[in-house]
Scaffold this active site. Structure first.
Site, PDB file in Angstrom:
ATOM      1  CD  GLU A  91      -3.003  -0.886   0.088  1.00 35.48           C
ATOM      2  OE1 GLU A  91      -3.571   0.219  -0.032  1.00 35.48           O
ATOM      3  OE2 GLU A  91      -3.211  -1.849  -0.681  1.00 35.48           O
ATOM      4  CB  SER A 478     -49.626 -24.769  43.977  1.00 40.53           C
ATOM      5  OG  SER A 478     -51.017 -24.975  43.798  1.00 40.53           O
TER       6      SER A 478
END
Length: 835
Positions: A91, A478
């Protein structure tokens, strides 16, 4: 003549000077014009790139990760020198020489463009320019943006070092496959960390920035390989490697995750499950979704991986057992079109694309398969990941109505699992499977620390991500009753207090009459409080709630975290108001630990990207832990500042009564080799069934029901469906965490009581009817019968007809739970309140 010549030279020089001045002014003006509103480049010095948040088990094993973009931050010192060299060669070969932009490279690019008449266009942006563009500017390809980019690059080089710029670049650059930065790309393409990369793999990564979306390692293998080899050549030309090293790397084949030559990183993690997804939900709420997905958090989970697998198996087994009892084949609802079945290659490709659960490992992994042929007695199947064609016989689905041909069509996608021998694991046959329609949730946690060790929110996370342990609002039935009894015990009742189990009518504010009943539709007359919770008596519970006040009961439920606000309706004493399994399990933990508040957590600790602890669940202090040496016989100790939410004696009395629910009552299917207490829950028409229970160390709970509530059918109950799930899981948990007798608190004493009548017995009394009840100091009963609450019923000869001589009945199923017991002599019962 000479004078004229000198005059001409002077004019030319003046013109040149003016031209230079004009050019300088022009350039300066351009720079001034574009530089005046540039973004601040100084912020890059403190830039924190969005990175992946990761979840680890207690042993430090990576179990999941979350991110919008696949990005891992790698500090400059962790990036290998050869990897830097690869990117610089590809690059910006003059990276260490230029001052942010490269005039030579720009000139060369301009020359190539002119010579080729626009056919050859190559970039001239330096790495510094790319950093400025990616971080501070838009991606517009305009002259104006280019000028701003060059200015920022030059300025940035005055503030940032070359290593800082390269670090930003190599952590931000997009490298395809949703991967940002070299660390993430190394995992994505090669399932390796940066220090594990080979030279040819580094060059491949450096080849990608030119065209990351086009350089696919499979679809563009030749192009990207050529680019990789060019990068290697540049590295040799620039002196980073020798030509022999470059040639050897260029000869390497391109093997990647995408080509199937390397297992994917995600495959090396366990499949995502309800536990880690719940961490995502909770921490996204705590820290914000943006911080969770981009903050690079390191999260230490409380999960126990082996027990998490046990929880999944136990719940899945119960759900599948119920599903098969219904006798209906549904399959997956997916099918392949006829053209996909023409060749093996086509059906395998089509099957791989079908969205069905692949995370089920009950007994053996469940695999997707497609029906290739079917008759009444057999079916041939193409199975994902299996080379041979499989088959199933009609006998495999004897549990389902109809033949194979009635239930299967060619092209249907189904689940199968291998049936293997227990003794040696040898393959026996293939078996059809289906994800149950009924669903459920399970959760287990440490009663002292609140650490959640297992959570299963359904049959399969990939089939349904809805977490029924934390998100499903259901009536606890319950299972809520212990909170009524806790309020009663704190209000003067004892486990031996007699409560009348008889009809009761409650008039609402609107004038409507509510007549609760026991599930057995029977009445049992004067009964001790203990029996009311052991056999889950509805009428006794309502009468207790009415006696102590439903507002008092609501206060207890809110204090324990069952509800944020409980509506003060008497029907809610039977668990009519909805809550979550998560809340119920956390509340029961406070019964188990003696009445101290404990907050459930799925996370021990959270650290930010720099390793700083930003959350820690355990806030207890270790006294003298930092001392290098202590006197002989002295050890450090833990100091807890936990809030007390209920009296320790009350907590023990409640635990003792719920132990009875396991040994004699509705929770018999949850018995273990160590002391265990718990309570079942079954709502009207058995639309929801529950069991929540605990040992001295671990509390766990199970819920089962349909996502769109409907009756589970005759005989469904919390004791029959959820208690076995608890039992299967807790057998494994007890092996890991052990269990002891529940700690007896100070402030009380044991007295022998007749558990049928509530009468105090002599200390030498023995027999199945004798129970040692724990009474607060000063509340010991006298010999004879204990206290009585009649709730306003006139007592004596006008008593309703009670089943006093029948066997004890499980009031959730209406079935006898033990051999008939002749009740003791109740003596003369008085009307009035407590006495």
């Amino acid at each position: 003549m000479i004078r004229a010549f000198l005059s001409l030279l002077g004019s030319i020089f003046s013109f040149l000077v003016m031209g230079v001045i004009f050019a300088a002014v022009t350039v300066g003006g351009v720079i001034w014009m574009y530089a005046r509103d540039l973004p601040s480049y100084e912020q890059l010095a403190n830039y924190s790139p969005p990175t992946i948040s990761r979840i680890y088990s207690g042993e430090g094993r990576l179990i999941d990760e979350f991110a919008h973009e696949r990005r891992l931050f790698a500090p400059s010192e962790e990036i290998p020198e050869l990897l830097r060299a690869a990117f610089i060669s590809a690059e910006d070969r003059n990276f260490y020489e230029h001052q942010g932009f490269d005039p030579m490279a720009m000139g060369a690019a301009l020359r190539d463009a002119v010579v080729s008449r626009g056919q050859t266009l190559r970039g001239a942006s330096t790495i510094t320019q790319q950093v400025m563009k990616n971080f501070l500017l838009s991606g517009d390809r305009t002259g104006e943006r280019k000028i701003r980019e060059i200015i920022l690059a030059w300025r940035g080089e005055q503030v940032l070092s070359k290593d800082q710029i390269l670090e930003l670049y190599m952590n931000e650059i997009f490298l395809g496959q949703n991967s940002y930065g070299v660390a993430a790309a190394a995992q994505t393409y090669f399932n390796r960390t940066l220090d594990e990369l080979e030279l040819h793999q580094m060059a491949f990564l450096a080849a990608l920035p030119q065209a990351p979306s086009d350089y696919h390692p499979v679809r563009a293998r030749e192009r990207v390989t050529a680019r990789r080899n060019w990068v290697l050549g540049q590295m040799a030309e620039n002196g980073y490697i020798t030509r022999d090293e470059a040639a050897a790397a260029q000869a390497q084949p391109l093997l990647t995750v995408q080509s199937g030559d390397i297992p994917a990183f995600r495959e090396s993690l366990p499949p995502r499950d309800y536990f880690t997804d719940e961490i995502r939900r909770q921490l996204s709420s705590t820290f914000g979704e943006a911080e969770f997905f981009t903050g690079g958090l390191s999260i230490r989970a409380t999960i126990h991986p082996e027990l998490q697998a046990s929880a999944a198996r136990a719940l899945q087994r119960a759900l599948e057992r119920y599903d098969r009892q219904q006798g209906r084949w549904r399959g997956t609802g997916e099918a392949l079109p006829p053209e996909a079945l023409e060749t093996e290659e086509s059906w395998r490709a089509a099957l791989a694309r079908v969205s069905v659960a692949r995370d089920i490992t009950l007994d053996n992994p469940w695999l997707p398969a497609v029906v290739l042929e079917v008759s009444a007695g057999a079916a041939r199947l193409g199975i994902e990941g299996i080379d041979e064609i499989g088959s199933v016989e009609r006998s495999d689905i004897d549990w389902a109505r109809g033949s194979l041909a009635d239930n299967l069509d060619v092209g249907d996608v189904v689940h199968v699992r291998a049936v293997t021998r227990n003794e040696d694991g040898a393959f026996v046959r293939w078996s059809l499977r289906q994800v149950p329609e009924v669903q459920g949730g399970f959760m287990a946690m440490d009663v002292n620390t609140g650490r959640v060790i297992a959570m299963q929110g359904g049959f399969s996370y990939q089939h349904s991500v809805f977490n029924r342990a934390t998100q499903a609002m259901r009536q606890p039935g319950s299972a809520f009753k212990p909170f009524v009894y806790a309020a009663a015990l704190d209000s003067g009742f004892t486990p031996a207090t007699i409560v009348i189990d008889a009809p009761i009518e409650v008039e609402s504010a609107a004038g409507q009459i509510w007549r609760p009943t026991n599930a057995s539709n029977r009445f049992y007359g004067p009964t001790p409080v203990r029996t009311g919770i052991e056999l889950s008596r509805n009428l006794m519970t309502v009468r207790l709630a009415q006696e102590v006040g439903i507002d008092v009961v609501a206060g207890y439920a809110e204090r324990f975290g069952v509800y944020d606000r409980m509506q003060a309706f008497l029907a809610n004493s039977l668990g009519s108001q909805e809550t979550t399994l998560f809340r119920m399990v956390a509340a029961y933990a406070m019964f188990a630990n003696g009445g101290e508040r404990v907050e459930p957590t799925l996370v021990d600790r959270v650290q930010d990207r720099w390793g700083r602890t930003i959350f820690r669940h355990d806030q207890r202090q270790c006294v003298e832990c930092a001392e290098p040496a202590l006197p002989s016989g002295q050890a450090p100790w833990i100091v807890s500042q936990r809030q007390r939410v209920m009296n320790a004696v009350t907590a023990y009395q409640l635990t003792s009564m719920m132990e009875g629910a396991i040994t004699r009552g509705t929770g018999r299917n949850a018995s273990l080799s160590v002391p265990v207490a718990g309570k079942t829950g079954t709502t009207n028409e058995a639309r929801d069934v529950w069991f929540v229970g605990y040992t001295s160390n671990i509390v766990a709970g199970c819920y089962i029901g349909f996502d769109r509530p409907r009756p589970l059918g005759r005989g469904a109950s919390g004791g029959g469906m959820c208690a076995p799930v608890f039992q299967e899981f807790m057998r494994e948990a007890v092996r890991e965490f052990g269990g002891t007798r529940f700690a007896v608190p100070p402030g009380g004493r044991f007295i022998r009581i007749d558990r049928h009548s509530g009468a105090r017995l002599d200390d030498s009394a023995t027999g199945a009817h004798v129970v040692a009840e724990f009474f607060r100091d000063g509340e010991e009963p006298v010999f004879g019968i204990s206290a009585l609450v009649d709730g306003g019923f006139a007592m004596g000869s006008n008593l309703p007809l009670f089943d006093r001589n029948d066997a004890p009945v499980d009031d959730e199923t209406g079935q006898p739970v033990a051999a008939p017991q002749q009740p003791a002599n109740f003596g003369t019962l008085s009307s009035g309140g407590l006495y």
